[in-house]
Design a protein around this motif. Structure first.
Motif, mmCIF file in Angstrom:
data_model
loop_
_atom_site.group_PDB
_atom_site.id
_atom_site.type_symbol
_atom_site.label_atom_id
_atom_site.label_comp_id
_atom_site.label_asym_id
_atom_site.label_seq_id
_atom_site.Cartn_x
_atom_site.Cartn_y
_atom_site.Cartn_z
ATOM 1 N N ALA A 160 0.827 -1.204 0.000
ATOM 2 C CA ALA A 160 0.000 0.000 0.000
ATOM 3 C C ALA A 160 0.860 1.252 0.000
ATOM 4 O O ALA A 160 0.571 2.220 -0.722
ATOM 5 N N ARG A 161 1.928 1.240 0.788
ATOM 6 C CA ARG A 161 2.801 2.410 0.844
ATOM 7 C C ARG A 161 3.485 2.642 -0.504
ATOM 8 O O ARG A 161 3.573 3.768 -0.992
ATOM 9 N N ARG A 164 0.872 3.981 -3.044
ATOM 10 C CA ARG A 164 0.517 5.382 -2.794
ATOM 11 C C ARG A 164 1.618 6.306 -3.294
ATOM 12 O O ARG A 164 1.345 7.349 -3.911
ATOM 13 N N ASP A 311 -6.493 0.984 -4.488
ATOM 14 C CA ASP A 311 -7.010 2.051 -3.626
ATOM 15 C C ASP A 311 -5.899 3.002 -3.191
ATOM 16 O O ASP A 311 -6.086 4.228 -3.171
ATOM 17 N N ALA A 312 -4.749 2.443 -2.829
ATOM 18 C CA ALA A 312 -3.644 3.285 -2.350
ATOM 19 C C ALA A 312 -3.123 4.189 -3.463
ATOM 20 O O ALA A 312 -2.747 5.345 -3.223
ATOM 21 N N TYR A 313 -3.089 3.681 -4.686
ATOM 22 C CA TYR A 313 -2.627 4.483 -5.827
ATOM 23 C C TYR A 313 -3.531 5.692 -6.036
ATOM 24 O O TYR A 313 -3.048 6.823 -6.241
ATOM 25 N N THR A 315 -5.279 7.139 -3.802
ATOM 26 C CA THR A 315 -4.992 8.060 -2.702
ATOM 27 C C THR A 315 -3.742 8.874 -2.998
ATOM 28 O O THR A 315 -3.695 10.083 -2.725
#
Length: 381
Positions: A160-161, A164, A311-313, A315
């Motif tokens: 996720a990190r 993002r 989802d993280a992208y 964000t």
């Protein structure tokens, strides 16, 4: 080819004394690492790599001890003109000619130049570059920081990190002033990957004898799906070209996002292919499957990874004030996944090892990966 320190430092001037190479290395290590080397301890250790990397001529660590007995190490990558690539001869002549004429083998240097170096968000950096040595004959040796990467397996939080931060990178890469500096037109990288699909995937796909092999005989449905998807490659490329475009990494697999053991919240970005813009979301493709290709994750883990990085992208894009249509991001993501890995993930070279259970297991996992990609993309184009 095995390289010596002298060769990796580049040709000496005619007036140079024989000991000057050792002096040059001592000065380099002193300036880069602030260490005084024990010259007798210096060694070069080759690092294995995939021969499919056209511009990679060698990877090595130059290392030794300093005068206090402490170990030091510098990573060296030799990049080269594609005429030196040992697999060039297996390509059809038109493709080989195009690679010789167009392949941007020096493009990796762009990672340390503007605009790419200035686009990286907090939490991403490139390795320190200590020296670029011209070895002659269209070869360069990049002397850089040897990152001691964490051995921890990637978990969902790390994915996720990374996603993002890739979103933030791609948002910055979509700015007009950045796009204007692209050395190649949008879609160049994507279409070069597509150009390799016939040799790397479609020839075997069309071979009845290959698909009669015991490991593939029960997967006629997968073969049919891949053949249908192959017919849609031109349409897929056109759809990807029509999406919002952004400069990015273009090979953002976890292996190219190193996590330093002493700074696990940072990604050290290597092997950036800063040659042209790609569709928004495209950088997620290699992030998703890189560890499966390496045999470190199972295909069964991909749905959870895919959900969280998507989802993280989004964000990350929003962090930079960019709001993109989620469906377009998904199309760019999965379209690049199809082009990069949909037809080329089956390791046909293992098929003569039918008595090897390890090879059989690895092949079955790649069949599952190819099935997963086909299922994700069959209705997109």
């Amino acid at each position: 080819m095995t390289w010596t320190v002298d060769e990796l430092l580049g040709p000496k001037t005619p007036e140079a004394a024989p000991e000057d190479a050792g002096t040059a290395l001592a000065v380099l290590v002193d300036e880069a690492l602030h260490r005084k080397i024990d010259r007798a301890s210096v060694a070069v250790t080759p690092v294995t790599y995939e021969m499919g990397s056209i511009s990679t001529g060698a990877l090595a660590r130059v290392h030794g001890r300093d005068l206090d007995g402490e170990h030091w190490s510098i990573f060296v990558k030799v990049i080269q003109h594609p005429r030196h690539w040992p697999l060039l001869h297996i390509l059809p002549e038109p493709m080989a000619t195009e690679i010789l004429e167009l392949f941007p083998w020096r493009a990796e240097l762009c990672a340390w130049e503007q605009p790419f170096a200035g686009m990286l968000p907090d939490g991403m950096r490139v390795p320190a570059l200590y020296r670029v040595a011209d070895l002659g004959d269209d070869r360069l040796a990049l002397w850089m920081e040897d990152v001691h990467a964490s051995s921890e397996v990637w978990n969902l939080a790390r994915y996720a990190r990374a996603a993002r931060l890739l979103g933030r990178l791609n948002a910055r890469g979509a700015r007009p002033e950045v796009m204007a500096q692209a050395p190649q037109p949008p879609g160049f990288v994507t279409r070069r990957f597509a150009d390799s699909i016939p040799v790397r995937g479609l020839h075997a796909l069309a071979d009845d004898a290959v698909w009669a092999h015991p490991w593939l005989a029960e997967h006629a449905g997968l073969r049919a799906d891949l053949l249908a998807l192959a017919e849609r490659i031109p349409a897929a490329l056109d759809r990807l070209d029509a999406l919002p475009q952004s400069m990015g990494h273009n090979d953002a697999c976890p292996q190219n996002l190193l996590v330093p053991a002493d700074a696990p919240e940072t990604f050290v970005v290597i092997d950036a292919q800063f040659q042209s813009a790609s569709a928004v979301g495209a950088d997620l493709a290699q992030l998703l499957v890189g560890m499966v290709h390496a045999g470190e994750h199972r295909v069964a883990e991909l749905p959870a990874v895919q959900s969280i990085i998507g989802d993280a992208y989004l964000t990350g894009l929003s962090d930079e004030g960019v709001v993109e249509d989620a469906d377009e991001v998904r199309l760019g993501f999965l379209g690049m996944l199809l082009i990069r890995s949909g037809f080329t993930s089956l390791p046909y070279e293992l098929m003569d090892r039918t008595d090897d259970p390890v090879a059989a297991g690895a092949f079955a996992e790649r069949v599952a990966l190819t099935r997963y990609i086909a299922d994700q993309t069959r209705d997109l184009f």
